[in-house]
Design an enzyme around this catalytic site. Structure first.
Site, short mmCIF file in Angstrom:
data_model
loop_
_atom_site.label_atom_id
_atom_site.label_comp_id
_atom_site.label_asym_id
_atom_site.label_seq_id
_atom_site.Cartn_x
_atom_site.Cartn_y
_atom_site.Cartn_z
N LYS A 22 52.74 67.50 -15.82
CA LYS A 22 53.28 66.62 -16.87
C LYS A 22 53.76 67.46 -18.06
O LYS A 22 54.84 67.25 -18.59
CB LYS A 22 52.20 65.66 -17.33
CG LYS A 22 52.41 65.07 -18.71
CD LYS A 22 51.31 64.15 -19.14
CE LYS A 22 50.19 64.84 -19.85
NZ LYS A 22 50.38 65.05 -21.29
N ASN A 23 52.96 68.47 -18.45
CA ASN A 23 53.27 69.23 -19.66
C ASN A 23 54.35 70.27 -19.46
O ASN A 23 54.72 70.97 -20.39
CB ASN A 23 52.00 69.86 -20.23
CG ASN A 23 51.09 68.80 -20.82
OD1 ASN A 23 51.49 67.65 -20.97
ND2 ASN A 23 49.86 69.17 -21.13
N ARG A 398 48.47 58.17 -18.20
CA ARG A 398 49.48 58.95 -18.93
C ARG A 398 49.70 60.31 -18.29
O ARG A 398 50.77 60.88 -18.38
CB ARG A 398 49.02 59.16 -20.39
CG ARG A 398 48.93 57.90 -21.18
CD ARG A 398 48.70 58.20 -22.63
NE ARG A 398 49.66 59.20 -23.10
CZ ARG A 398 49.66 59.69 -24.33
NH1 ARG A 398 48.75 59.28 -25.19
NH2 ARG A 398 50.53 60.57 -24.71
C1 EPZ Z 1 50.14 70.78 -25.91
O1 EPZ Z 1 50.04 69.95 -27.04
C2 EPZ Z 1 49.76 69.90 -24.73
N1 EPZ Z 1 50.71 68.79 -24.63
C3 EPZ Z 1 48.33 69.37 -24.92
O2 EPZ Z 1 47.98 68.63 -23.77
C4 EPZ Z 1 47.39 70.56 -25.04
O3 EPZ Z 1 46.08 70.09 -25.29
C5 EPZ Z 1 47.84 71.46 -26.19
O4 EPZ Z 1 49.21 71.87 -25.99
C6 EPZ Z 1 46.99 72.72 -26.32
O5 EPZ Z 1 47.04 73.42 -25.12
C7 EPZ Z 1 51.94 69.03 -24.11
O6 EPZ Z 1 52.27 70.14 -23.72
C8 EPZ Z 1 52.86 67.85 -24.03
P1 EPZ Z 1 49.63 72.63 -29.93
P2 EPZ Z 1 50.64 70.47 -28.45
O7 EPZ Z 1 50.87 72.44 -30.75
O8 EPZ Z 1 51.79 71.36 -28.23
C9 EPZ Z 1 47.96 72.49 -34.36
C10 EPZ Z 1 47.22 66.77 -22.60
O9 EPZ Z 1 46.06 66.41 -22.46
N2 EPZ Z 1 49.36 72.35 -34.78
O10 EPZ Z 1 49.52 73.85 -29.08
O11 EPZ Z 1 50.80 69.27 -29.33
C11 EPZ Z 1 47.48 71.28 -33.58
O12 EPZ Z 1 47.02 70.26 -34.46
C12 EPZ Z 1 47.71 67.23 -23.95
O13 EPZ Z 1 48.08 66.84 -21.68
C13 EPZ Z 1 49.67 72.32 -36.13
O14 EPZ Z 1 48.79 72.40 -36.98
O15 EPZ Z 1 49.43 71.35 -29.01
C14 EPZ Z 1 46.35 71.86 -32.73
O16 EPZ Z 1 45.17 71.87 -33.50
C15 EPZ Z 1 46.67 66.95 -25.02
N3 EPZ Z 1 50.98 72.19 -36.51
C16 EPZ Z 1 46.81 73.29 -32.46
O17 EPZ Z 1 47.83 73.57 -33.44
C17 EPZ Z 1 52.01 72.10 -35.59
O18 EPZ Z 1 53.18 72.01 -35.98
C18 EPZ Z 1 47.43 73.49 -31.08
O19 EPZ Z 1 48.37 72.47 -30.90
C19 EPZ Z 1 51.67 72.13 -34.22
C20 EPZ Z 1 50.35 72.27 -33.84
#
Ligand code: EPZ
Length: 417
Positions: A22-23, A398
């Protein structure tokens, strides 16, 4: 609202096939906005989040044709560079259209994704990256308005912290920018590498995907391509734990073991037997005793946060105390209190969960809170004595394609109500 009814105790045996990731499918679908030519994507899992992304593309003006797990996107004219609130509120990964829309149309209007159960999850780093490529971005009325009327300029971008979709968003903006973009502190997830492979087939010039420094030479146009999405490593890990927690003998097929080395190492140190009988297949059996091990979630190639909840379910059955530290999200232990209702002994302190075992799990009525927490409850239900009913299973739909059908085929007593 659908529920799952599970009667635990049956060991899972036989072969269970993994779907496309999915991701990886989500950014790949967003990348289709970057060209007027048709893009054909294979192995797209028919899960809710994908359906939402397909609706987003149609809202922007693209034609989407779905034939089983093959999706063709024709974005020959993108009339509406917008991701509306009613779609974004159901899937925060909609922010993945931000980069492609600015690159293709010179502007984008994307609803600010609200937080979700596991954390605030802002997209400030996505916005900062686009601004460094020359876009002007403002936020009003709950929407992010990005503009780059004269196109984007390549730049050196340093992410303050590693972000998976932030890296993907920026890659998709940079491929059509003028000049070179270098992304420092980039995410190294297999899904980032898969997106780079698709973009390269479309004519992009990218080096370093999978490392923390990605170099991109902008090109004027991208062409259509055909690409098969990688296997879902999180679904793979979920099924490996299903085989272990039920003391079964399960072959997980159509998977990519190289994407899960840290996770497999942890399973083995806990006493789970994991072998690779043939390429693309992992066989899992569980010895008589499960040992508790400590886990800290990390960005790839570390232990994935998306398998933390599932691993916690397994640790409730292990001898001793397991300390699970969640470093990626600030609120990703909601499954703990539901597992406790099934008899688990878990103490939470900030970013750490202490799991004491082995505790006999007993079936109960529980509620899913987010995608991976619900997977954790399914796993606990498979191992618990008696009946478990899980409410709000739309969360699990989802990210998992008919998980109850796949599990039932290998002996699980599970049905959807
Ligand atoms: C991706 O989310 C995945 N989703 C998530 O999978 C996964 O848990 C996550 O990466 C971490 O591996 C998809 O790929 C669609 P991040 P993403 O940006 O990209 C902070 C699932 O279960 N952050 O790597 O949204 C954020 O809050 C989902 O399939 C900022 O602060 O995660 C987090 O604490 C859940 N500002 C950390 O960084 C930003 O602009 C990592 O988030 C972006 C992120």
């Amino acid at each position: 609202m659908d529920k799952f009814e599970i009667h635990g105790g049956a060991p899972l045996e036989g072969g269970i096939a993994v779907s496309g990731a999915k991701n990886s499918a989500l950014p790949a679908l967003a990348a289709c906005l970057l060209t007027a030519d048709p893009v054909v994507l294979d192995r797209i899992p028919p899960v809710r989040d994908i359906h939402t992304m397909e609706k987003l593309l149609e809202h922007a003006g693209a034609r989407v044709t779905i034939e089983g797990e093959q999706v063709t996107v024709e974005a020959d004219a993108v009339q509406n560079a917008e991701a509306p609130y009613d779609l974004v509120k159901t899937m925060r990964a909609s922010s993945l259209v931000l980069g492609p829309l600015v690159a293709r149309c010179g502007r984008a209007r994307v609803s600010v994704p609200g937080g979700c159960a596991i954390g605030a999850r802002p997209i400030n780093l996505h916005v900062a990256g686009l601004e460094q490529l020359g876009a002007t971005v403002r936020q009003e009325h709950g929407y992010i308005e990005a503009e780059a009327p004269h196109g984007l300029e390549g730049a050196e971008v340093h992410f303050d912290r590693i972000t998976v979709t932030g890296t993907e968003d920026l890659m998709m903006a940079a491929v059509l920018a003028r000049g070179e973009t270098v992304i420092h502190n980039a995410a190294r997830e297999p899904e980032v590498v898969d997106l780079a492979a698709l973009l390269t087939k479309m004519g992009a010039r990218i080096e370093g995907a999978g490392t923390s420094v990605i170099r991109i030479q902008g090109v004027a146009k991208l062409r259509g391509a055909r690409h098969a999405i990688i296997a879902d490593r999180i679904e793979t890990g979920t099924f490996l734990i299903a085989g272990a927690i039920t003391r079964g003998d399960l072959h997980v097929t159509c998977c990519e073991p190289d994407h899960l080395r840290a996770f497999i190492a942890k399973l083995r140190s806990a006493g789970v037997e994991v072998s690779e009988p043939v390429p693309g297949t992992l066989r899992v059996r569980c010895g008589p005793k499960l040992r508790s091990v400590d886990v800290t979630t990390e960005e790839h190639p570390g232990f994935p946060t998306d398998l933390q909840a599932q691993f916690m379910a397994l640790m409730t059955r292990a001898e001793g105390i397991s300390i699970i530290t969640e470093t990626i999200f600030e609120n990703r232990f909601m499954h703990a209190q539901e597992l406790a209702r099934m008899g688990a002994n878990i103490r939470l302190e900030g970013r750490q969960a202490m799991v004491a075992g082995p505790m006999p799990l007993s079936g109960a009525q529980v509620i899913a809170s987010d995608l991976r927490a619900s997977a954790s409850l399914v796993l606990a239900g498979l191992a618990a004595q008696g009946e478990t009913v899980i409410d709000r299973v739309y969360h699990i739909d989802r990210g998992y394609d008919r998980i109850e059908a796949k599990l039932a085929r290998v002996g699980a007593r599970i049905r959807r109500l």
